[in-house]
Design an enzyme around this catalytic site. Sequence first.
Site, PDB file in Angstrom:
ATOM      1  N   HIS A   1       3.296  -8.071   3.687  1.00 59.15           N
ATOM      2  CA  HIS A   1       3.399  -7.696   5.248  1.00 59.15           C
ATOM      3  C   HIS A   1       2.168  -7.754   5.898  1.00 59.15           C
ATOM      4  O   HIS A   1       1.372  -6.899   5.544  1.00 59.15           O
ATOM      5  CB  HIS A   1       4.834  -7.293   6.251  1.00 59.15           C
ATOM      6  CG  HIS A   1       4.772  -6.273   5.828  1.00 59.15           C
ATOM      7  ND1 HIS A   1       4.352  -5.600   6.802  1.00 59.15           N
ATOM      8  CD2 HIS A   1       5.012  -5.218   5.200  1.00 59.15           C
ATOM      9  CE1 HIS A   1       4.522  -3.924   6.689  1.00 59.15           C
ATOM     10  NE2 HIS A   1       5.253  -4.152   4.926  1.00 59.15           N
TER      11      HIS A   1
ATOM     12  N   CYS B   1       5.615  -1.273   0.306  1.00 61.68           N
ATOM     13  CA  CYS B   1       5.139  -2.516   0.541  1.00 61.68           C
ATOM     14  C   CYS B   1       3.136  -3.187   0.237  1.00 61.68           C
ATOM     15  O   CYS B   1       2.271  -1.678   0.018  1.00 61.68           O
ATOM     16  CB  CYS B   1       5.350  -2.728   2.419  1.00 61.68           C
ATOM     17  SG  CYS B   1       7.191  -3.017   2.807  1.00 61.68           S
TER      18      CYS B   1
END
Length: 395
Positions: A323, A341
């Site tokens: 992301h 992430c």
Amino acid sequence: MLPKRALLFASVLGAATLALTSCSTGGTGENTPTTTAEKPAASVTIDEAGATGASPVTPVVVRADHGELGDVSVVNTETSRAVSGELDESASTWTSTEPLGYGSTYEVVAHALGDNGKQTEQRGTITTVTPRAQAEPNLIPGPAAVADTGVGVGQPISFQFTQPVTDKAAVEKQLSVVSEPAQEGGWYWIDDQNVHYRPKEYWQPGTTLTVSAKVYGVDFGNGVYGASDRTETYHVHDSWTAKADGATAQMAIFHNGQQVRTMPISMGKDETPTHVGTHVISDKQASYTMDSCTYGVCQGDPDYYRSEERWSLRISNDGEFVHENPNSVGAQGSTNVSHGCINLNAENAQWFFERFGLGDVVEVTNSGGPQLPVWDLYGDWSLSWQDWQAGSALH
């Protein structure tokens, strides 16, 4: 000269001979005896007649010997609904052509015309099993979610049953994935309710997958039976794979095997490293609230976070996403600072989001993290092909 007794014997013998001769003439005369064997009556049998706890998918079969079947009816005694069936060419066997219901009694009435020209009637009842519970075969990903986009080359097919499966072998025998073109694949039981199918290698782009669970009437064990059958079709789109390297803090992007882009990234820091291994995208959201409490790190924990992120694609079920993160742009390409992430800048995150989707692959190396577990949604590719095959109930 003969004695009187001899003369009397000769006279009697002559009379007997004469009588025998007169009876043997004219063989078709009215004194000839006749016998005619009577033809048999029809014998009608109903398979499973009188049964209780019968399987609803076992056909009702009615047979006639020494005659031909006429009308046959199989009727649910509660709903009065008739079961459809077919008579074979010889008119000697009738077979139902649809499944019965659970926990139901059916009255069977059959008539047959015997070789003797007389009609025979046979009656019987069949009562089907009543499950303690019924298990639905839910599919992941949901076919509707990928109807327009298709799935990526790394997509496993997952059946998630709504009840635990005790007899996994009985259930697995009723599951199938047919790939066109044909590719080797196999089933692996993640736990008592989840079984996954993946190919030995990534799916070929353009593959069509026909997925079936013929589990209605199947005994799952412990009183649980299959609730319904299900067949769905998936299509595999172009190959999109990303190779994220924690050592270089770069992610190379490949389309159908050709590298098309390289992006600077920041992965998980030492305290929260990104899992090593092949990740498969399971969800994508243009805007998404990331809350570490969803995987057990809640308020009060120093690693707790809650933030609104853009261009987010989930790559595992314990909070790992690809992301946009504007706060880590300065570290992207040099240092791993995230909670696990893979962070991108705005331009790269949107480009990645617009091209990658469900079933596409992100391969992570040199992150310093543990291997992605097989049970972590789509950790299927963490196992060797040999170990994957060992997870089949039919192995």
